[in-house]
Design a protein around this motif. Structure first.
Motif, PDB file in Angstrom:
ATOM      1  N   ASP A  34       1.990   3.486   5.636  1.00  0.00           N
ATOM      2  CA  ASP A  34       2.218   2.430   4.661  1.00  0.00           C
ATOM      3  C   ASP A  34       3.407   1.549   5.037  1.00  0.00           C
ATOM      4  O   ASP A  34       3.479   0.394   4.600  1.00  0.00           O
TER       5      ASP A  34
ATOM      6  N   THR B 267       3.605   9.534  -4.430  1.00  0.00           N
ATOM      7  CA  THR B 267       2.898  10.698  -3.883  1.00  0.00           C
ATOM      8  C   THR B 267       2.929  11.857  -4.873  1.00  0.00           C
ATOM      9  O   THR B 267       1.960  12.611  -5.003  1.00  0.00           O
TER      10      THR B 267
ATOM     11  N   SER C 213       8.274   5.470  -2.275  1.00  0.00           N
ATOM     12  CA  SER C 213       6.884   5.914  -2.137  1.00  0.00           C
ATOM     13  C   SER C 213       6.703   7.389  -2.480  1.00  0.00           C
ATOM     14  O   SER C 213       5.618   7.808  -2.886  1.00  0.00           O
TER      15      SER C 213
ATOM     16  N   TYR D 147       0.333   2.194  -4.010  1.00  0.00           N
ATOM     17  CA  TYR D 147      -0.972   2.519  -3.444  1.00  0.00           C
ATOM     18  C   TYR D 147      -0.928   3.781  -2.581  1.00  0.00           C
ATOM     19  O   TYR D 147      -1.970   4.349  -2.250  1.00  0.00           O
ATOM     20  N   THR D 148       0.268   4.220  -2.214  1.00  0.00           N
ATOM     21  CA  THR D 148       0.389   5.488  -1.502  1.00  0.00           C
ATOM     22  C   THR D 148      -0.109   6.636  -2.366  1.00  0.00           C
ATOM     23  O   THR D 148      -0.862   7.505  -1.915  1.00  0.00           O
TER      24      THR D 148
ATOM     25  N   THR E 141       3.998  -0.211  -2.874  1.00  0.00           N
ATOM     26  CA  THR E 141       4.257   1.209  -2.620  1.00  0.00           C
ATOM     27  C   THR E 141       3.395   2.133  -3.480  1.00  0.00           C
ATOM     28  O   THR E 141       3.129   3.269  -3.087  1.00  0.00           O
TER      29      THR E 141
ATOM     30  N   TYR F 161       1.236   9.597   5.510  1.00  0.00           N
ATOM     31  CA  TYR F 161       0.853   8.547   4.562  1.00  0.00           C
ATOM     32  C   TYR F 161       1.934   7.470   4.481  1.00  0.00           C
ATOM     33  O   TYR F 161       1.652   6.264   4.534  1.00  0.00           O
ATOM     34  N   LEU F 162       3.165   7.918   4.341  1.00  0.00           N
ATOM     35  CA  LEU F 162       4.263   6.983   4.162  1.00  0.00           C
ATOM     36  C   LEU F 162       4.535   6.177   5.427  1.00  0.00           C
ATOM     37  O   LEU F 162       4.817   4.972   5.355  1.00  0.00           O
TER      38      LEU F 162
ATOM     39  N   ALA G 140      -3.705   6.848   8.898  1.00  0.00           N
ATOM     40  CA  ALA G 140      -3.610   5.846   7.829  1.00  0.00           C
ATOM     41  C   ALA G 140      -3.840   4.442   8.373  1.00  0.00           C
ATOM     42  O   ALA G 140      -4.479   3.609   7.713  1.00  0.00           O
TER      43      ALA G 140
END
Length: 281
Positions: free
Chosen positions: A139, A187, A183, A104-105, A102, A135-136, A45
């Protein structure tokens, strides 16, 4: 003339049983641990940000714009002067900006699904939730960048936290923990909805009421009684109260506790729902 005799070379093709013995005797690399796999996807990421630096626009330009706009447009009317309003407003806009980022995750998850990247992840011998956790984790770096940008702008404009560096660091850390939990909601939307536009639209419908029906911009005591009840029950209000108290040096144990409970609950509930959808996708 002396002739050199070449050594005899066995050019015969290897026997199948010999190849099988070699393959069976070769040790396979160990399966990566859950932590290692998660950090690998988190690094992926981060590399996406490196190759597409435009992704940093929402964590740099947007927070600066929001901070300047609210401070100078509404500061005089709400608190008498922009500098005085900034002391109340900056922890709130810090929380609001990071919370908005958040979502945009979920968009990133949905984009990878549309491209078929998740089908490749599913074939890897790794811990199942690793792509989502990655992903998180990636971010979280974006959240930290946004927090630093807002704090720097606030200090330039005149924000002076009585809690000092320790209070500011603790407030930002609490905000990152809560944002990590939040987040997981996005998802889930990224897996559930069909397009990134749908994810963005639904996320905005959830985030906008949460941020505006809170104590980010004004003191709830100025609101009607029925609205004060909604604001006090809003988890974003608890988050902002906790961050404000840490930065002011007068830590509010109740707000901090409720914020941590909300972060754990969001991770437990929506993390579980996310993984069920991911396994069935």
């Amino acid at each position: 003339m002396t002739t050199v005799k070449e050594p005899d070379l066995d050019l015969a093709a290897p026997k199948p049983e010999d190849l099988a013995a070699v393959l069976l005797s070769t040790e396979r690399p160990p399966r990566p641990s859950a932590l290692s796999a998660s950090f690998s996807f988190g690094w992926r990421a981060v590399l996406k940000i490196k190759h597409v630096p435009e992704q940093l626009f929402d964590v740099t330009a947007f927070p600066i714009m929001m901070t300047l706009m609210f401070t100078y447009l509404f500061g005089g009317a709400l608190a008498g002067s922009p500098t005085q309003y900034l002391q109340f407003f900056l922890p709130g806009i810090l929380a609001s900006s990071v919370v908005m980022i958040t979502m945009y995750t979920g968009v990133a998850v949905n984009t990878d699904i549309e491209k078929g990247v998740f089908d490749r992840f599913r074939t890897l011998p790794i811990w199942r939730p690793a792509p989502m956790v990655g992903y998180l984790l990636g971010d979280v770096l974006r959240y930290l960048i946004a927090s630093v940008v807002i704090m720097v702008v606030g200090l330039i404009l005149g924000f002076r936290p009585d809690g000092g560096i320790g209070g500011v660091a603790a407030g930002v850390l609490l905000l990152l923990v809560f944002s990590f939990g939040l987040s997981w909601v996005w998802t889930m939307f990224g897996l559930l909805l069909r397009s990134e536009k749908s994810v963005m639209g639904v996320s905005m419908m959830v985030i906008m009421p949460l941020t505006f029906l809170s104590n980010i911009y004004v003191d709830p005591s100025t609101m009607p009684g029925w609205l004060q009840g909604l604001v006090s029950a809003n988890p974003i209000s608890h988050l902002v109260t906790a961050v404000r108290s840490m930065m002011s040096g007068a830590w509010d144990g109740g707000a901090i506790t409720w914020t941590l409970i909300a972060a754990v609950a969001l991770t437990a509930v929506f993390g579980t729902l996310t993984m069920r959808l991911y396994n069935r996708k």
